[in-house]
Write a protein that holds these residues in place. Structure first.
Motif, mmCIF file in Angstrom:
data_model
loop_
_atom_site.group_PDB
_atom_site.id
_atom_site.type_symbol
_atom_site.label_atom_id
_atom_site.label_comp_id
_atom_site.label_asym_id
_atom_site.label_seq_id
_atom_site.Cartn_x
_atom_site.Cartn_y
_atom_site.Cartn_z
ATOM 1 N N VAL A 476 0.815 -1.122 -0.012
ATOM 2 C CA VAL A 476 0.116 0.149 -0.077
ATOM 3 C C VAL A 476 0.887 1.155 0.034
ATOM 4 N N GLU A 480 -1.990 6.286 -1.087
ATOM 5 C CA GLU A 480 -3.287 5.495 -1.059
ATOM 6 C C GLU A 480 -3.829 5.602 0.468
ATOM 7 N N LYS A 481 -2.968 5.585 1.309
ATOM 8 C CA LYS A 481 -3.505 5.582 2.770
ATOM 9 C C LYS A 481 -3.656 7.064 3.149
ATOM 10 N N PHE A 527 -8.364 1.837 -5.826
ATOM 11 C CA PHE A 527 -6.977 1.586 -4.919
ATOM 12 C C PHE A 527 -6.447 0.026 -5.245
ATOM 13 N N SER A 528 -5.114 -0.239 -4.744
ATOM 14 C CA SER A 528 -4.701 -1.250 -5.267
ATOM 15 C C SER A 528 -5.002 -2.324 -3.975
ATOM 16 N N TYR A 532 -9.470 -1.186 0.743
ATOM 17 C CA TYR A 532 -9.623 0.341 0.584
ATOM 18 C C TYR A 532 -10.888 0.454 -0.347
ATOM 19 N N ASN A 533 -10.958 -0.345 -1.535
ATOM 20 C CA ASN A 533 -12.287 0.026 -2.398
ATOM 21 C C ASN A 533 -13.515 -0.166 -1.819
ATOM 22 N N PHE A 600 -2.447 10.977 -5.998
ATOM 23 C CA PHE A 600 -2.921 9.762 -6.157
ATOM 24 C C PHE A 600 -2.633 9.197 -7.689
ATOM 25 N N TYR A 604 0.165 6.831 -9.450
ATOM 26 C CA TYR A 604 -0.254 5.624 -10.227
ATOM 27 C C TYR A 604 0.544 5.900 -11.461
#
Length: 652
Positions: A476, A480-481, A527-528, A532-533, A600, A604
């Protein structure tokens, strides 16, 4: 299995401050509360509890979460066990369905041992109050010790039948396994395989954890004919749920009084605790018949900084008090000592005095342990060499104390009472401090908790089946966090008003969560991490509910993985006073969100660029090489545009 509606009722009723206060003494600081962390050896309060968000967090070791997370970590409970603990505290009826055969098989050893101990507690109590021998022998013994019936029930005292197979036969008949009778120590096996009740013919003193679970038992033999043949007291052996050096008798019953009085009284025996509690000294606990341990001291330190040791006045009692005082001072607590007159123990003294006399005697006759040690040195030793060694022992004890001002106060007191110059004492103390530092191993570096990677969530219809989160943050990204942190803290807050729907022409407001989902969705970004998603999707779904507050909702989420993550991301490390706090305006929050989304996207693009650059070295087809190079060029252009918007300049 506990149903979702019941979990919601439990979480709605739970007050994080009330729950944590059952284990840690908290003091209000601003809008939050602070205390010593129960998860590590904490000398300065680093454990913060936020009542508004329903979460707690230690800024040193990183542990915490909502009330369920807290109980799971501290008491080593499963998720359903923690929910049941909260349900009992708040008198909430639990609705659950019968476990299947496979689910029963998966029940852990710890749960089975706790269930068996709970059954044994009721069994011993029932024998004491309803069995002929229990009443005639066990209950008569307790009454002869001066214990009232209400006190006997308060401490759940019991009696084990003299038949050495009575308990095991009753337990097996009730469906409990022989394996757990042995693991809990209720029974043991002879070489021929015969199962024997460990506590047969003894009165029973049960030991409870701080959360009220029965962890073990102590049995006292009553038959004088066995004197010298059988042990007078027998403890449950160490097991997965009971460690003698960690437990304190009476702490579960005394913790509220300890917090109220800001003092704990430590005595040597279980009967001492019971008699003193009966005489209104309810802040009393006892060890387990062994030397006082650091684990026991640290458990007491959660509730108070002050401890009074009550021991016999003989040499053995005095030496034990002074030895334990050094241990306690090393943990940052204040220690006083009290020695009872005429060889009496606390049990005898409590019975022969009224509650008022007992409290007055403790208050008036307790002596600071260092002052007692100094006075004992001055008055008891005249030989110069022995006196010098005794003063040196006093200085070594002072050197253990962590507070420099308190050390200085004791040094001055020692100088006045012994006649030794302060400078001499200080020099010796500094040598002792230096020596202590050399011999004390450095603490291990804290290990960062893995709390944010995906794990399998509980099924929607069985939310209480998840046992304990096992999460990994390696994949992560920091960006993203931070974006997810924004969703958890501010997901319900509006940042765009009167946005026109291009399809219907109607106008609507967009919350933080809705805008993030919309913006990422324009390019099919996500999100990876699946967890999160799912949080983003749920935040968007809940945004239409006016009562939705994202931090409170996610910190108390029925999925333990979500609540753990939300608690770790939702905590504020620093708490400014009300006058210094800067409130997020709608405009500033909107700018933060848009900036984070650009971050973000840039993150990416950078990741995608690295993947393409790795790929190009493994390609052999010329056409594919040209395609990848074109894509790299495109990604570089996008990266430069994003960097420019963010105020960065990237030179290729």
């Amino acid at each position: 299995m506990i149903d979702r509606a019941t979990i919601d009722r439990i979480m709605d009723a739970t007050n994080i401050v009330e729950v944590v206060s059952d284990f840690v003494t908290l003091k209000k600081r601003g809008i939050n509360y602070i205390g010593l962390c129960p998860f590590h050896n904490d000398s300065h309060p680093s454990f913060s509890v936020s009542p508004s968000r329903g979460i707690c967090h230690c800024f040193t070791c990183g542990k915490g979460g909502n009330a369920v997370n807290f109980l799971m970590e501290l008491e080593n409970l499963t998720y359903p066990e923690a929910l049941r603990w909260l349900a009992r505290k708040y008198n909430i009826e639990i609705h659950e369905r019968e476990l299947s055969a496979e689910e029963k098989r998966q029940e852990g050893d710890r749960e089975s041992m706790f269930l068996l101990n709970e059954w044994a507690l009721k069994y011993f109590e029932d024998i004491l109050h309803h069995d002929v021998d229990g009443i005639a022998i066990g209950l008569q013994y307790f009454r002869s010790r001066g214990f009232r019936d209400d006190t006997i029930k308060k401490f759940h005292l019991g009696y084990a039948p003299q038949n050495r197979h009575a308990l095991s036969e009753a337990a097996l008949k009730a469906g409990y396994k022989e394996e757990y009778l042995v693991k809990t120590g209720l029974c043991y096996k002879r070489d021929n395989g015969e199962l024997i009740d460990r506590f047969a013919g003894r009165v029973i003193f049960p030991w409870f954890s701080l959360s009220g679970k029965v962890v073990g038992f102590n049995g006292r033999v009553l038959d004088s004919r066995t004197h010298g043949v059988m042990q007078k007291y027998v403890n449950s052996p160490d097991s997965e749920i009971y460690h003698k050096g960690n437990e304190l008798f009476g702490l579960n019953q005394a913790k509220q009084a300890i917090r109220k009085d800001d003092r704990v009284i430590l005595v040597e025996g279980q009967a001492d605790v019971i008699s003193m509690s009966q005489s209104s000294a309810e802040n009393v606990v006892a060890g387990s018949g062994t030397a006082l341990t650091l684990q026991q001291i640290r458990k007491l330190h959660r509730f108070t900084n002050n401890i009074t040791l009550i021991y016999d006045g003989d040499d053995a009692g005095v030496n034990a008090a002074l030895r334990n005082s050094d241990l306690i001072h090393g943990e940052g607590m204040n220690v006083s000592v009290l020695f009872l007159p005429d060889g009496q123990d606390p049990d005898d003294f409590a019975k022969s005095h009224t509650p008022e006399q007992l409290r007055e005697f403790i208050t008036n006759n307790s002596t600071d342990s260092i002052i007692f040690r100094i006075d004992r040195t001055v008055s008891g030793i005249t030989d110069p060499i022995k006196r010098s060694q005794a003063i040196n022992d006093v200085v070594n004890s002072i050197a253990i104390i962590k507070d420099p001002i308190l050390r200085d106060t004791y040094i001055r007191e020692c100088s006045q009472r012994t006649g030794v110059p302060e400078a001499t004492l200080i020099a010796q103390m500094n040598r002792a401090i230096h020596k202590n530092r050399e011999t004390t191993p450095a603490p291990a570096a804290p290990v960062e908790e893995n709390t944010t990677a995906p794990v399998q969530s509980a099924p929607a219809d069985n939310p209480a089946t998840v046992q304990r989160p096992t999460v990994n943050t390696a994949a992560v990204s920091r960006v993203e966090k931070l974006l997810l942190e924004m969703i958890i803290r501010h997901g319900n807050e509006i940042i765009f008003r009167d946005v026109e729907d291009q399809t219907t022409g109607s106008k609507t407001n967009l919350t933080v969560a809705q805008y993030i989902a919309y913006d990422l969705g324009l390019d099919n970004l996500s999100f990876s991490t699946p967890l999160y998603n799912s949080i983003l999707e749920e935040a968007v779904e809940k945004s239409s509910d006016p009562s939705f507050v994202s931090i409170t909702y996610f910190a108390n989420h029925p999925d333990i993985n979500v609540s753990t993550l939300a608690s770790s991301l939702g905590v504020e490390r620093y708490q400014l006073s009300e006058s210094l706090q800067i409130k997020n305006s709608e405009e500033s929050l909107r700018e933060q969100v848009m900036h984070m989304i650009l971050d973000f996207r840039l993150s990416y693009v950078n990741r995608h660029l690295k993947d393409l650059q790795k790929e190009i070295f493994s390609i052999k087809e010329p056409e594919r090489i040209m395609q990848v190079m074109a894509e790299i060029k495109k990604m570089q252009e996008i990266r430069n545009i994003l960097a420019k918007k963010l105020g960065n300049n990237i030179v290729v």
